[in-house]
Design a protein around this motif. Structure first.
Motif, mmCIF file in Angstrom:
data_model
loop_
_atom_site.group_PDB
_atom_site.id
_atom_site.type_symbol
_atom_site.label_atom_id
_atom_site.label_comp_id
_atom_site.label_asym_id
_atom_site.label_seq_id
_atom_site.Cartn_x
_atom_site.Cartn_y
_atom_site.Cartn_z
ATOM 1 N N ASN A 1 69.770 40.266 -31.042
ATOM 2 C CA ASN A 1 70.963 39.919 -30.273
ATOM 3 C C ASN A 1 70.681 38.577 -29.593
ATOM 4 O OD1 ASN A 1 73.457 40.083 -29.069
ATOM 5 N ND2 ASN A 1 72.802 41.486 -27.472
ATOM 6 N N THR A 2 70.942 37.487 -30.319
ATOM 7 C CA THR A 2 70.578 36.163 -29.834
ATOM 8 C C THR A 2 71.777 35.231 -29.798
ATOM 9 O OG1 THR A 2 70.003 35.402 -32.054
ATOM 10 C CG2 THR A 2 68.227 36.360 -30.746
ATOM 11 N N GLY B 1 67.669 24.314 -25.369
ATOM 12 C CA GLY B 1 67.026 24.133 -26.664
ATOM 13 C C GLY B 1 66.254 25.338 -27.165
ATOM 14 N N ARG B 2 66.070 26.336 -26.322
ATOM 15 C CA ARG B 2 65.395 27.554 -26.753
ATOM 16 C C ARG B 2 66.435 28.544 -27.242
ATOM 17 N NH1 ARG B 2 62.019 29.553 -21.756
ATOM 18 N NH2 ARG B 2 63.938 28.964 -20.680
ATOM 19 N N ASN B 3 65.977 29.519 -28.003
ATOM 20 C CA ASN B 3 66.833 30.626 -28.420
ATOM 21 C C ASN B 3 66.921 31.622 -27.271
ATOM 22 O OD1 ASN B 3 67.231 29.822 -31.201
ATOM 23 N ND2 ASN B 3 65.081 30.331 -31.498
ATOM 24 N N THR B 4 68.098 32.178 -27.081
ATOM 25 C CA THR B 4 68.304 33.145 -26.008
ATOM 26 C C THR B 4 68.440 34.541 -26.598
ATOM 27 O OG1 THR B 4 69.403 31.502 -24.633
ATOM 28 C CG2 THR B 4 69.826 33.805 -24.110
ATOM 29 N N VAL B 5 67.649 35.459 -26.085
ATOM 30 C CA VAL B 5 67.765 36.867 -26.443
ATOM 31 C C VAL B 5 68.604 37.524 -25.355
ATOM 32 C CG1 VAL B 5 66.535 39.007 -26.946
ATOM 33 C CG2 VAL B 5 65.475 36.806 -27.521
ATOM 34 N N GLY C 1 59.898 28.724 -26.994
ATOM 35 C CA GLY C 1 60.955 28.929 -27.978
ATOM 36 C C GLY C 1 62.031 29.931 -27.601
ATOM 37 N N TRP C 2 61.759 30.779 -26.613
ATOM 38 C CA TRP C 2 62.677 31.876 -26.293
ATOM 39 C C TRP C 2 62.937 31.962 -24.799
ATOM 40 C CZ3 TRP C 2 64.657 34.153 -30.501
ATOM 41 C CH2 TRP C 2 63.937 34.068 -31.681
ATOM 42 N N GLN C 3 64.104 32.443 -24.466
ATOM 43 C CA GLN C 3 64.417 32.816 -23.091
ATOM 44 C C GLN C 3 65.188 34.137 -23.131
ATOM 45 O OE1 GLN C 3 67.148 30.188 -21.022
ATOM 46 N NE2 GLN C 3 68.023 29.496 -22.947
ATOM 47 N N LEU C 4 65.121 34.861 -22.056
ATOM 48 C CA LEU C 4 65.794 36.161 -21.962
ATOM 49 C C LEU C 4 66.976 36.046 -21.016
ATOM 50 C CD1 LEU C 4 62.628 38.424 -21.593
ATOM 51 C CD2 LEU C 4 63.851 37.816 -23.688
ATOM 52 N N LYS C 5 68.116 36.535 -21.453
ATOM 53 C CA LYS C 5 69.339 36.502 -20.644
ATOM 54 C C LYS C 5 69.804 37.925 -20.409
ATOM 55 C CE LYS C 5 74.160 34.995 -21.035
ATOM 56 N NZ LYS C 5 75.102 34.289 -21.921
ATOM 57 N N ALA C 6 70.067 38.234 -19.150
ATOM 58 C CA ALA C 6 70.566 39.562 -18.808
ATOM 59 C C ALA C 6 72.096 39.534 -18.718
ATOM 60 C CB ALA C 6 69.987 40.023 -17.487
ATOM 61 N N VAL C 7 72.711 40.522 -19.307
ATOM 62 C CA VAL C 7 74.170 40.705 -19.188
ATOM 63 C C VAL C 7 74.410 42.100 -18.654
ATOM 64 C CG1 VAL C 7 74.769 39.071 -20.996
ATOM 65 C CG2 VAL C 7 74.393 41.457 -21.591
ATOM 66 N N GLN C 8 75.509 42.291 -17.986
ATOM 67 C CA GLN C 8 75.841 43.610 -17.435
ATOM 68 C C GLN C 8 76.677 44.405 -18.382
ATOM 69 O OE1 GLN C 8 74.235 44.768 -15.119
ATOM 70 N NE2 GLN C 8 73.455 42.972 -14.135
#
Length: 154
Positions: free
Chosen positions: A29-30, A36-40, A147-154
């Motif tokens: 789920n990206t 510039g990094r991909n977000t998970v 290369g990656w970052q984590l994004k929180a959604v509710q």
């Protein structure tokens, strides 16, 4: 004739379901990140779980370095083993499905590396060898965070 069509339809639906699952397993789920990094994209609790695991890896790495510096190979082995593969076995399959395969592979390789480091400490490998192993593992951490970052959604 109707049975054959129903059987064919069932097979087609099964293949489509497997293909969709495989697509999400590989891609996760990206989305494109803003830097510039991909977000998970994860639920807040899932993000917190992964970040907690990363902090545990960092803390264990610090304990490994301190153990090497003090010549305490038992501490090195225990610290590394605590974040080895055994610590990664209970991850929720729904969470794993959200992670892209490259992210999962890199994370699992870090856990395997920590088990290898623990075994090397148990076998009495030199401080230089142990630090080299930890350095190689830490380069994976740097690569992942680059290369990656984590994004929180509710």
């Amino acid at each position: 004739m109707l049975k054959n069509r129903l059987a064919l339809l069932a097979i087609v639906l099964w293949v489509v379901t497997i293909a969709v699952f495989a697509w999400f397993f590989v891609r996760g789920n990206t989305e494109a990140g803003t830097d510039g990094r991909n977000t998970v994209v994860l639920a807040a609790s899932e993000r917190n779980l992964i970040l907690g695991e990363m902090r545990a890896l960092l803390a264990a790495s610090q304990q490994v370095v301190q153990g090497i510096q003090q010549g305490d190979m038992k501490r090195v082995a225990e610290s590394a083993r605590a974040v080895g593969m055994a610590s990664a076995v209970d991850v929720n399959p729904a969470l794993m499905a959200k992670l892209p395969v490259a992210f999962k592979s890199l994370g699992m390789s870090v856990h395997r590396d920590m088990d290898d480091l623990a075994q090397a400490a148990d076998k009495g490998k030199s401080s230089a060898e142990l630090l080299g192993m930890l350095s190689n593992t830490m380069s994976k951490c740097v690569g992942c965070h680059s290369g990656w970052q984590l994004k929180a959604v509710q």
